[in-house]
Design an enzyme around this catalytic site. Structure first.
Site, PDB file in Angstrom:
ATOM      1  CB  ALA A  55      -0.914  -0.002   1.206  1.00 12.70           C
ATOM      2  CE1 TYR A  57       7.939   0.036  -5.186  1.00  7.33           C
ATOM      3  CE2 TYR A  57       5.905  -0.175  -6.445  1.00  7.33           C
ATOM      4  CZ  TYR A  57       7.291  -0.095  -6.395  1.00  7.33           C
ATOM      5  OH  TYR A  57       8.003  -0.152  -7.563  1.00  7.33           O
ATOM      6  CG  ASP A  58       0.226   0.103  -4.730  1.00  9.09           C
ATOM      7  OD1 ASP A  58       1.213  -0.200  -5.425  1.00  9.09           O
ATOM      8  OD2 ASP A  58      -0.672  -0.689  -4.413  1.00  9.09           O
ATOM      9  CB  SER A 103      25.323 -21.152 -27.102  1.00  8.25           C
ATOM     10  OG  SER A 103      26.177 -21.775 -28.008  1.00  8.25           O
ATOM     11  CD  GLU A 134      27.121 -18.468 -12.863  1.00 10.56           C
ATOM     12  OE1 GLU A 134      26.173 -18.263 -13.655  1.00 10.56           O
ATOM     13  OE2 GLU A 134      28.162 -17.787 -12.838  1.00 10.56           O
ATOM     14  CE  LYS A 136      22.330 -24.108 -20.149  1.00  4.74           C
ATOM     15  NZ  LYS A 136      21.020 -24.017 -20.775  1.00  4.74           N
ATOM     16  CG  ASP A 138      14.410 -24.048 -19.154  1.00  9.99           C
ATOM     17  OD1 ASP A 138      14.900 -23.540 -20.182  1.00  9.99           O
ATOM     18  OD2 ASP A 138      13.661 -25.032 -19.169  1.00  9.99           O
ATOM     19  NE  ARG A 157      22.922 -17.024 -27.039  1.00  8.54           N
ATOM     20  CZ  ARG A 157      22.957 -17.831 -28.091  1.00  8.54           C
ATOM     21  NH1 ARG A 157      21.850 -18.092 -28.746  1.00  8.54           N
ATOM     22  NH2 ARG A 157      24.094 -18.359 -28.477  1.00  8.54           N
ATOM     23  CD  GLU A 195      18.347 -17.797 -19.417  1.00  7.88           C
ATOM     24  OE1 GLU A 195      19.385 -17.200 -19.779  1.00  7.88           O
ATOM     25  OE2 GLU A 195      17.872 -18.768 -20.018  1.00  7.88           O
ATOM     26  CE1 TYR A 247      23.696 -15.647 -18.580  1.00  8.11           C
ATOM     27  CE2 TYR A 247      21.765 -16.203 -17.277  1.00  8.11           C
ATOM     28  CZ  TYR A 247      22.370 -16.018 -18.511  1.00  8.11           C
ATOM     29  OH  TYR A 247      21.654 -16.203 -19.652  1.00  8.11           O
ATOM     30  CE  LYS A 311      28.535 -18.713 -16.399  1.00 13.04           C
ATOM     31  NZ  LYS A 311      27.703 -17.557 -16.055  1.00 13.04           N
ATOM     32  CE  LYS A 335      20.665 -29.299 -21.719  1.00 13.46           C
ATOM     33  NZ  LYS A 335      19.859 -28.113 -22.025  1.00 13.46           N
ATOM     34  CB  CYS A 429     -21.910 -35.747 -13.788  1.00 10.97           C
ATOM     35  SG  CYS A 429     -20.747 -35.949 -12.439  1.00 10.97           S
ATOM     36  CB  CYS A 432     -23.940 -37.578  -9.694  1.00  9.16           C
ATOM     37  SG  CYS A 432     -24.022 -35.994 -10.573  1.00  9.16           S
ATOM     38  CB  CYS A 447     -21.226 -32.025 -12.338  1.00  3.29           C
ATOM     39  SG  CYS A 447     -22.586 -32.768 -11.429  1.00  3.29           S
ATOM     40  CB  CYS A 452     -22.195 -34.203  -7.871  1.00  5.30           C
ATOM     41  SG  CYS A 452     -20.907 -35.180  -8.662  1.00  5.30           S
TER      42      CYS A 452
HETATM   43  S1  IVH Z   1      26.528 -18.080 -19.189  1.00  6.29           S
HETATM   44  C1  IVH Z   1      29.488 -17.850 -22.255  1.00  6.29           C
HETATM   45  N1  IVH Z   1      25.147 -18.684 -17.067  1.00  6.29           N
HETATM   46  O1  IVH Z   1      22.103 -20.947 -21.116  1.00  6.29           O
HETATM   47  C2  IVH Z   1      28.462 -18.065 -21.278  1.00  6.29           C
HETATM   48  N2  IVH Z   1      24.126 -18.971 -19.195  1.00  6.29           N
HETATM   49  O2  IVH Z   1      23.125 -22.714 -23.243  1.00  6.29           O
HETATM   50  C3  IVH Z   1      27.130 -17.664 -21.738  1.00  6.29           C
HETATM   51  N3  IVH Z   1      21.820 -19.766 -19.084  1.00  6.29           N
HETATM   52  O3  IVH Z   1      22.253 -18.596 -23.692  1.00  6.29           O
HETATM   53  C4  IVH Z   1      26.046 -17.927 -20.843  1.00  6.29           C
HETATM   54  N4  IVH Z   1      21.689 -19.865 -16.899  1.00  6.29           N
HETATM   55  O4  IVH Z   1      20.430 -18.347 -21.917  1.00  6.29           O
HETATM   56  C5  IVH Z   1      25.143 -18.623 -18.405  1.00  6.29           C
HETATM   57  N5  IVH Z   1      24.018 -19.162 -15.102  1.00  6.29           N
HETATM   58  C6  IVH Z   1      24.040 -19.091 -16.428  1.00  6.29           C
HETATM   59  C7  IVH Z   1      22.929 -19.443 -17.205  1.00  6.29           C
HETATM   60  C8  IVH Z   1      23.012 -19.374 -18.589  1.00  6.29           C
HETATM   61  C9  IVH Z   1      21.035 -20.034 -18.033  1.00  6.29           C
HETATM   62  C10 IVH Z   1      21.415 -19.899 -20.507  1.00  6.29           C
HETATM   63  C11 IVH Z   1      21.674 -18.709 -21.373  1.00  6.29           C
HETATM   64  C12 IVH Z   1      22.560 -19.176 -22.463  1.00  6.29           C
HETATM   65  C13 IVH Z   1      22.293 -20.649 -22.465  1.00  6.29           C
HETATM   66  C14 IVH Z   1      23.466 -21.386 -23.041  1.00  6.29           C
END
Ligand code: IVH
Length: 687
Positions: A55, A57-58, A103, A134, A136, A138, A157, A195, A247, A311, A335, A429, A432, A447, A452
């Site tokens: 509230a 904040y608003d 990638s 880290e 990953k 999605d 990207r 991400e 990241y 990394k 993965k 249904c 019933c 229903c 029922c």
């Molecule tokens: S680093 C050179 N860190 O994974 C490194 N990517 O398969 C570039 N992703 O395109 C990315 N979590 O969309 C990095 N902790 C993370 C990530 C991450 C998700 C995704 C990102 C990237 C894809 C690569």
């Protein structure tokens, strides 16, 4: 004597000064509001530690909006008001990334993680190596560009070299800073990559909403994040619950880092959100351990991940290893097992929910998905089945994510043999046998039978609730026992319960049994409005109960009202009219009502309502906290004597009863000349 022009000159200077002074004052006020809002955002999104209420904040936001509307010249692109979404675009512009977004190569198992570490060690001639581990995420990779600390553009990207300019959409994401916080020196150019994703729970809520609105649901949180980010209308993006984890670094001028970890540690003070599960590891065993640890909490996490990322930490070592075609040699994705599998639909069944909603469910040839056996998937509703053309016997791609009910992503048409059978939700249904209904603008079949067996518990709980028949002591647990032990099959059975029957229930003593019987007996005298509400007719709430009592007067007349008669009433639209017709068209509901009336339910009418001067026929508004009653109790008292209670003060209000800490309603009453009563005065009137 100063000349006329001289005076005029001084006057103009003063006037300009006064105006400037005014603007300066507001400039400072605007800056302060922005600072407060940004700090609140930072505490909430980055530190995960909210410091002000929604509230408050608003209120800050509204005040800032008001000031910026009055002084448009003080509006800036990095103001928090600019998050709400700009005008729709015709198309996204293409942008070329200063440094391509790479990638990652994948390691599909432990062995491939070990191979990666060995390769890195070899490449660095056995120097000491530290890794950053880290999750990953999605979601969707984006790049954020800051010039002199201000967010100037953001992009997807894309193919890594060029992406789409989604600046306006990214601005709507509250965990993306519009301006770097000045806790550290501000580089003149900073590109941060991360991400954008959606939490699983937010995804589910969004999908429920999509289904309610008859729109196709998203297959998974990733698709819904991607769909939300790629909206040409930023107002739509602004309504989607998107978040970001940052990241990676792109270009940077004016700040240097030695390691990736140091970069990650620098992000939050600037205002960026970084995943809290990131760790340092110094040997391959620690990398493997991290993999298993994150995989074991995967289902319990708030958001989807599809693996972990390793990394090399030192930027000098990263440079030494370099990249090969599109991916770095210094990083790899470990993965996880897929959350999708292909299997076959053996049968489709209609399942009935607690409130009568029908959900078609696919029975699958059991399949392991991410370590869990899946044998059912939801098909949502008939429209979804038709849209995806799902048939019994089809091979389908199934997706599971955490505790989200598995879903069918798509049919594998190439595997059709011609023996597959299309499916239609049955007309009756499955529990019933009552004919199912599908109301206007509703995606689901239902229903309509309140007795029922699939819905009976929910119907009784609603029937007995405080605002309905108000049967004290009949809580959800007891309803459960009564139904499970076969003592009641519909709401009318409540009125035929004996003490002996009640005494067979768990934890039910003589005294509580008697209290419950008394409460049930007391509920027999009730207003028609409450009774109508208690029946649990879809789309008929308390207010509608009152409207229907007033318009039809008796249950008989209501049950026989045609759709046209219902629609003739001001407050009733086509959806409510149809729900009422569907309810009374179900034979079993008529039986239940007959039995209820037969049990001795009596409706209080105007003639049996006790009269009280100053209350009967008067409209009351209650404001502030009363000491003797709750607001509901006070309102019930007024209604008992044929008075009305309203929630806002108007000229039609007769009395405003003012309790402790009363707000603006008392003031409105004073302004409109409505009589104000203290709680004591009200007590005197009513007693
Ligand atoms: S680093 C050179 N860190 O994974 C490194 N990517 O398969 C570039 N992703 O395109 C990315 N979590 O969309 C990095 N902790 C993370 C990530 C991450 C998700 C995704 C990102 C990237 C894809 C690569």
């Amino acid at each position: 004597m100063p000349s006329r022009t001289h005076w005029k000159g001084i006057h103009t200077i003063f006037k300009r000064r006064a105006v400037n002074l005014g603007v300066d004052l507001f400039k400072a006020k605007i800056a302060e509001l922005r600072r407060q809002i940004e700090t609140a955002n930072y505490n909430y999104y980055i530190l995960d530690n909210p410091t002000i209420s929604d509230a408050e904040y608003d209120r800050l936001m509204r005040e800032l909006e008001r000031l910026e509307a009055t002084y448009p010249e003080l509006k800036t692109a990095d103001s928090p008001t600019q998050r709400i979404g700009n005008k729709p675009l015709d198309e996204f512009k293409t942008v070329t990334h200063r440094i391509p977004l790479l990638s990652l190569d994948n390691a599909m198992d432990e062995g491939e993680i070990r191979e990666f570490v060995a390769r890195v060690q070899k490449g660095l001639s056995n120097q000491d190596i530290q890794f950053v581990c880290e999750p990953k995420i999605d979601g969707l990779a984006v790049e954020l560009v800051y010039e002199n600390g201000v967010f100037v553009s953001g992009s997807t990207r894309g193919d890594g070299v060029t992406g789409e300019d989604i600046t306006q959409n990214l601005k709507t994401i509250r965990s993306i800073p519009l301006r770097l916080r000045p806790n550290l020196p501000i580089p003149n150019l900073l590109e941060v990559r991360g991400e954008v994703y959606m939490d699983k729970a937010d995804f589910q809520r969004l999908n429920e909403q999509q289904l309610r609105e008859g729109k196709p649901p998203f297959a998974n949180p990733r698709n819904s994040a991607a769909g939300s980010l790629r909206q040409l209308d930023p107002q739509i993006t602004a309504r989607r619950p998107l978040k970001i984890f940052c990241y990676a670094l792109g270009s940077c001028n004016g700040y240097t880092f030695k390691t990736h970890y140091e970069f990650l540690k620098t992000l939050p003070p600037w205002g960026f959100r970084v995943n809290p599960l990131i760790e340092i590891a110094t040997n391959v065993e620690a990398l493997i351990e991290y993999y298993h640890k994150i995989e074991s909490i995967r289902d319990a996490m708030d958001y989807d991940i599809d693996g972990v990322v390793y990394k090399v930490d030192a930027l000098a070592q990263q440079a030494e290893l370099g990249i090969k075609s599109r991916s770095p040699r210094w990083a790899i994705a470990g993965k996880f097992k897929a959350q999708q599998e292909v299997t076959r639909i053996i049968n489709i069944e209609a399942s009935v929910g607690r409130t009568g909603a029908i959900t078609p469910v696919a029975n699958l040839k059991p399949v392991q998905i991410g370590g869990v056996t899946v044998s059912n998937a939801t098909l949502h509703n008939q429209d979804e089945i038709d849209r995806k053309d799902i048939r019994i016997g089809d091979w389908v791609l199934i997706q599971r994510a955490g505790d989200v009910i598995p879903q069918v992503v798509k049919v594998i048409r190439e595997r059709r043999t011609g023996d597959e059978k299309p499916y239609k939700i049955p007309p009756n249904c499955p529990v019933c046998n009552t004919p199912l209904v599908r109301e206007k603008d509703e995606a689901k079949h239902r229903c309509p039978n309140i007795s029922c067996p699939a819905q009976i518990k929910a119907s009784i709980e609603h029937f007995a609730s405080k605002r309905a028949m108000n049967i004290d002591g009949l809580g959800d647990k007891l309803v459960e026992q009564l139904v499970d032990n076969g003592l009641i099959e519909n709401v009318a059975d409540l009125y035929f319960l004996s003490k002996e029957q009640l005494l067979t229930m768990e934890r039910m003593g003589e005294k509580s049994a008697q209290n419950l019987l008394d409460a049930i007996a007391a509920s027999k005298t009730v207003s028609l409005a409450r009774f109508i509400y208690a029946l649990g007719i879809r789309n008929v709430g308390e207010h509608m109960g009152k409207v229907l009592e007033k318009s039809f007067g008796t249950l008989d007349r209501l049950s026989q009202a045609s759709e046209e008669e219902l629609l003739a009433i001001e407050d009733i639209g086509p959806i409510v009219a149809q729900s009422i017709r569907n309810f009374f068209a179900a034979e079993s509901n008529l039986h239940t009502i007959e039995k209820l009336i037969g049990s001795g339910i009596q409706f209080t009418t105007a003639s049996t309502t006790p009269q009280k001067e100053g209350v009967t026929g008067k409209t009351y508004v209650f404001t502030g906290t009363l000491s003797q009653f709750t607001r509901d109790e006070a309102q019930a008292l007024v209604e008992k004597y044929g008075g009305k209670s309203a929630s806002s003060v108007s000229k039609k209000t007769d009395y405003v009863v003012v309790g402790e800490n009363a707000g603006s309603k008392a003031e409105t009453a004073r302004r409109l000349g409505v009589k104000i009563l203290s709680e004591t005065e009200f007590l005197e009137l009513i007693s």
